[in-house]
Design a protein around this motif. Structure first.
Motif, PDB file in Angstrom:
ATOM      1  N   ASN A 101       0.837  -1.192   0.000  1.00 17.65           N
ATOM      2  CA  ASN A 101       0.000   0.000   0.000  1.00 17.65           C
ATOM      3  C   ASN A 101       0.873   1.242   0.000  1.00 17.65           C
ATOM      4  O   ASN A 101       1.934   1.245   0.623  1.00 17.65           O
ATOM      5  N   VAL A 102       0.416   2.285  -0.713  1.00 18.61           N
ATOM      6  CA  VAL A 102       1.135   3.554  -0.783  1.00 18.61           C
ATOM      7  C   VAL A 102       0.145   4.704  -0.816  1.00 18.61           C
ATOM      8  O   VAL A 102      -1.017   4.512  -1.192  1.00 18.61           O
ATOM      9  N   PRO A 103       0.592   5.908  -0.461  1.00 18.22           N
ATOM     10  CA  PRO A 103      -0.255   7.076  -0.707  1.00 18.22           C
ATOM     11  C   PRO A 103      -0.516   7.199  -2.212  1.00 18.22           C
ATOM     12  O   PRO A 103       0.396   6.995  -3.018  1.00 18.22           O
ATOM     13  N   SER A 104      -1.723   7.514  -2.596  1.00 18.77           N
ATOM     14  CA  SER A 104      -2.082   7.603  -4.017  1.00 18.77           C
ATOM     15  C   SER A 104      -1.187   8.563  -4.787  1.00 18.77           C
ATOM     16  O   SER A 104      -0.871   8.312  -5.953  1.00 18.77           O
ATOM     17  N   VAL A 105      -0.758   9.635  -4.154  1.00 20.18           N
ATOM     18  CA  VAL A 105       0.088  10.627  -4.839  1.00 20.18           C
ATOM     19  C   VAL A 105       1.455  10.064  -5.189  1.00 20.18           C
ATOM     20  O   VAL A 105       2.159  10.630  -6.013  1.00 20.18           O
ATOM     21  N   ASN A 106       1.852   8.939  -4.581  1.00 20.33           N
ATOM     22  CA  ASN A 106       3.153   8.327  -4.850  1.00 20.33           C
ATOM     23  C   ASN A 106       3.127   7.350  -6.021  1.00 20.33           C
ATOM     24  O   ASN A 106       4.158   6.831  -6.411  1.00 20.33           O
ATOM     25  N   LEU A 107       1.945   7.092  -6.574  1.00 20.67           N
ATOM     26  CA  LEU A 107       1.822   6.167  -7.696  1.00 20.67           C
ATOM     27  C   LEU A 107       1.528   6.952  -8.969  1.00 20.67           C
ATOM     28  O   LEU A 107       0.603   7.756  -9.008  1.00 20.67           O
ATOM     29  N   THR A 108       2.335   6.710  -9.987  1.00 18.74           N
ATOM     30  CA  THR A 108       2.148   7.339 -11.291  1.00 18.74           C
ATOM     31  C   THR A 108       1.933   6.258 -12.327  1.00 18.74           C
ATOM     32  O   THR A 108       2.669   5.270 -12.365  1.00 18.74           O
ATOM     33  N   LEU A 109       0.943   6.448 -13.172  1.00 17.73           N
ATOM     34  CA  LEU A 109       0.693   5.500 -14.259  1.00 17.73           C
ATOM     35  C   LEU A 109       1.526   5.910 -15.463  1.00 17.73           C
ATOM     36  O   LEU A 109       1.345   6.992 -16.019  1.00 17.73           O
ATOM     37  N   ALA A 110       2.457   5.058 -15.850  1.00 13.91           N
ATOM     38  CA  ALA A 110       3.291   5.308 -17.020  1.00 13.91           C
ATOM     39  C   ALA A 110       2.560   4.905 -18.297  1.00 13.91           C
ATOM     40  O   ALA A 110       2.797   5.464 -19.364  1.00 13.91           O
ATOM     41  N   SER A 111       1.675   3.929 -18.188  1.00 18.79           N
ATOM     42  CA  SER A 111       0.859   3.453 -19.293  1.00 18.79           C
ATOM     43  C   SER A 111      -0.434   2.937 -18.689  1.00 18.79           C
ATOM     44  O   SER A 111      -0.403   2.117 -17.771  1.00 18.79           O
ATOM     45  N   SER A 112      -1.561   3.442 -19.177  1.00 22.16           N
ATOM     46  CA  SER A 112      -2.824   3.036 -18.554  1.00 22.16           C
ATOM     47  C   SER A 112      -3.948   2.826 -19.559  1.00 22.16           C
ATOM     48  O   SER A 112      -5.116   2.791 -19.181  1.00 22.16           O
ATOM     49  N   GLY A 113      -3.613   2.648 -20.830  1.00 20.68           N
ATOM     50  CA  GLY A 113      -4.629   2.512 -21.867  1.00 20.68           C
ATOM     51  C   GLY A 113      -5.560   1.331 -21.690  1.00 20.68           C
ATOM     52  O   GLY A 113      -6.679   1.349 -22.192  1.00 20.68           O
ATOM     53  N   THR A 114      -5.124   0.316 -20.974  1.00 17.25           N
ATOM     54  CA  THR A 114      -5.971  -0.872 -20.785  1.00 17.25           C
ATOM     55  C   THR A 114      -6.512  -0.993 -19.361  1.00 17.25           C
ATOM     56  O   THR A 114      -7.161  -1.987 -19.032  1.00 17.25           O
ATOM     57  N   LEU A 115      -6.277   0.025 -18.525  1.00 15.83           N
ATOM     58  CA  LEU A 115      -6.738  -0.012 -17.134  1.00 15.83           C
ATOM     59  C   LEU A 115      -8.227   0.283 -17.061  1.00 15.83           C
ATOM     60  O   LEU A 115      -8.704   1.260 -17.627  1.00 15.83           O
ATOM     61  N   ILE A 116      -8.953  -0.591 -16.365  1.00 13.37           N
ATOM     62  CA  ILE A 116     -10.366  -0.353 -16.080  1.00 13.37           C
ATOM     63  C   ILE A 116     -10.583  -0.504 -14.579  1.00 13.37           C
ATOM     64  O   ILE A 116      -9.851  -1.223 -13.903  1.00 13.37           O
ATOM     65  N   TRP A 117     -11.583   0.193 -14.070  1.00 15.30           N
ATOM     66  CA  TRP A 117     -11.913   0.148 -12.649  1.00 15.30           C
ATOM     67  C   TRP A 117     -13.278  -0.499 -12.474  1.00 15.30           C
ATOM     68  O   TRP A 117     -14.220  -0.229 -13.223  1.00 15.30           O
ATOM     69  N   TYR A 118     -13.362  -1.372 -11.484  1.00 12.09           N
ATOM     70  CA  TYR A 118     -14.605  -2.065 -11.146  1.00 12.09           C
ATOM     71  C   TYR A 118     -14.951  -1.730  -9.708  1.00 12.09           C
ATOM     72  O   TYR A 118     -14.152  -1.986  -8.799  1.00 12.09           O
ATOM     73  N   ARG A 119     -16.115  -1.157  -9.490  1.00 10.28           N
ATOM     74  CA  ARG A 119     -16.559  -0.842  -8.125  1.00 10.28           C
ATOM     75  C   ARG A 119     -17.087  -2.127  -7.505  1.00 10.28           C
ATOM     76  O   ARG A 119     -18.193  -2.570  -7.792  1.00 10.28           O
TER      77      ARG A 119
END
Length: 134
Positions: free
Chosen positions: A48-66
């Motif tokens: 786990n990390v603070p959200s601000v510490n994560l950067t997406l270098a490539s995210s074209g295929t990322l999807i979110w599921y609630r």
């Protein structure tokens, strides 16, 4: 915890989602809840990390599921890689430890939702075991 100037990288299997993390990572927690089992086929191991510490270098295929009223999960829509879990409105993001490039220098620190684990395996280590978030 790792040094604050430490960086990590990771990706899904097909490379459609690549990320970079700066700063300290929490030790790995194994979650045995039903949702984690259903999304991974086994238990999920996450740091786990603070959200601000994560950067997406490539995210074209990322999807979110609630997956619940409280959280959503990030997956690669091409290879199905289970990458992230984040609380709705939270400021942290959990990252599946297996998607991190090695070496991670991380260790497993505890098990959660052990009462929900499947019946085909046993948890035999001496790490803390909890039946829920505490």
């Amino acid at each position: 915890m790792l040094e604050n100037d430490t960086t990590h990288s990771g990706s899904c299997l097909c490379g459609g989602v690549e990320y970079r993390i700066r700063g300290a990572l929490r030790g790995v927690i194994a979650c045995h809840c039903t949702q984690c089992r259903k999304t991974s086929g086994h238990h999920v191991a996450m740091t786990n990390v603070p959200s601000v510490n994560l950067t997406l270098a490539s995210s074209g295929t990322l999807i979110w599921y609630r997956s619940s009223e409280a959280a959503e999960r990030g997956f690669c829509r091409v290879c199905g890689g289970n990458l992230f879990w984040r609380p709705i409105g939270g400021d942290t993001i959990s990252v599946t430890a297996g998607t991190l490039d090695t070496p991670t220098h991380l260790t497993l620190i505890e098990h959660l939702f052990v009462a929900d684990k499947s019946d085909y395996y046993e948890i035999k280590d001496d790490l803390p075991k909890k039946n829920q978030w505490e």
